[in-house]
Write an enzyme that holds these catalytic residues in place. Sequence first.
Site, PDB file in Angstrom:
ATOM      1  CB  THR A   1       0.047   1.172   5.028  1.00  0.00           C
ATOM      2  OG1 THR A   1       0.519  -0.085   4.540  1.00  0.00           O
ATOM      3  CG2 THR A   1       1.069   1.738   6.005  1.00  0.00           C
ATOM      4  N   GLY A   2      -1.672  -1.315   6.427  1.00  0.00           N
ATOM      5  CA  GLY A   2      -1.590  -2.384   7.417  1.00  0.00           C
ATOM      6  C   GLY A   2      -2.712  -3.377   7.267  1.00  0.00           C
TER       7      GLY A   2
ATOM      8  N   GLY B   1      -5.912  -4.225   6.940  1.00  0.00           N
ATOM      9  CA  GLY B   1      -7.045  -3.388   6.602  1.00  0.00           C
ATOM     10  C   GLY B   1      -8.297  -3.667   7.395  1.00  0.00           C
TER      11      GLY B   1
ATOM     12  N   GLY C   1      -9.827  -3.971   1.457  1.00  0.00           N
ATOM     13  CA  GLY C   1      -9.249  -3.497   2.711  1.00  0.00           C
ATOM     14  C   GLY C   1      -9.686  -2.087   3.022  1.00  0.00           C
ATOM     15  CG  ASP C   2      -7.093   0.240   5.521  1.00  0.00           C
ATOM     16  OD1 ASP C   2      -6.544  -0.756   5.021  1.00  0.00           O
ATOM     17  OD2 ASP C   2      -6.470   1.240   5.903  1.00  0.00           O
TER      18      ASP C   2
ATOM     19  NE  ARG D   1      -8.168  -7.560   2.596  1.00  0.00           N
ATOM     20  CZ  ARG D   1      -7.249  -6.625   2.762  1.00  0.00           C
ATOM     21  NH1 ARG D   1      -6.717  -6.006   1.720  1.00  0.00           N
ATOM     22  NH2 ARG D   1      -6.843  -6.284   3.966  1.00  0.00           N
TER      23      ARG D   1
ATOM     24  CB  THR E   1      -0.912   0.007   1.249  1.00  0.00           C
ATOM     25  OG1 THR E   1      -1.665  -1.201   1.260  1.00  0.00           O
ATOM     26  CG2 THR E   1      -1.848   1.201   1.238  1.00  0.00           C
TER      27      THR E   1
END
Lengths: 134, 174
Positions: free
Chosen positions: A52-53, A55, A31-32, A29, A1
């Site tokens: 980032t991480g 999500g 994520g955030d 899928r 990300t």
Amino acid sequence: TVGAVARDMGGNLAAATSTGGMTNKAPGRVGDAPLIGAGTYASNRGCAVSATGHGEMFIRLTVARDIAAMMEYLGLDLEEAVRRKVHDELPALEGAGGLIAVGPEGLPVLSFNTPGMYRASRCAGESEQIAIFE
Amino acid sequence: MNNTPWALALHGGAGTILRSKLTKQEEARFREGLADALRAGTAVLEKGGAAIDAVERTVIALEENPMFNAGRGSVLTSEGGIEMDAAIMDGRNLDAGAVIGLNTVRNPISLARLVMEKNDHVVLAGKGAEAFARERGLQSMPTDWFVTERRRNQLEEARKTQAVSLDHNDGKYG
């Protein structure tokens, strides 16, 4: 990300995040990163955030908007709002990762609870800051 | 508090990055990529440009760099495919745009901005987002253009252990 946050000479804030997701993720899928308020948020009344991480944890905690809300409603400064989210609340859900943020004034905040985050920053009149490891 | 008139920060992902797993050459390439992206964004701000332009330019530079997990160099799904997401938000007016599940758009962040500025919706996903990109003339690339050998190797390793990985784990998963 990858992501960026900025404050321009007019005091306006903006945030952007882009990602391929996670290696070996299930097709479909999300994520955030593309969820406004989770991995990306900007308001001149609060701050601009890109995360980032993991999500899923950033989504549950609506990380980006919540940091802005802590500033707006609790009067916290950016650094303290980020610290609560990244170092108190995310680890409680085993949420690994980090974020970058900038407010209407002051320096950007770059914070993470993993051993490293690829990151860089610069302010007017200052030199470049580039780092990978803690 | 430092009231510097403009400021820019960027990230290129996070994870359990171990210095011992990253070669000096790899570290140099990452640092060079971060510096290039930083300069792309600060060039906008130094000239009095808008924060929204600066963050887009910064992220485009990172999307174009195959070392980072976005655009070219994106990680692979369990089926070996590309699914890219992006979002952008303007703090002046709370305008926002996001795109989900792209596999041909060269710069997803630019499509997110087009959604923000030229579309009545905030989020577009999949085929609808790809169609909007074509309609607006954004550059598309074949899927193979996004996929690097490094990412194929990472997927194979992840499949062996059934792991789903963050951006940077032991220097293996970018």
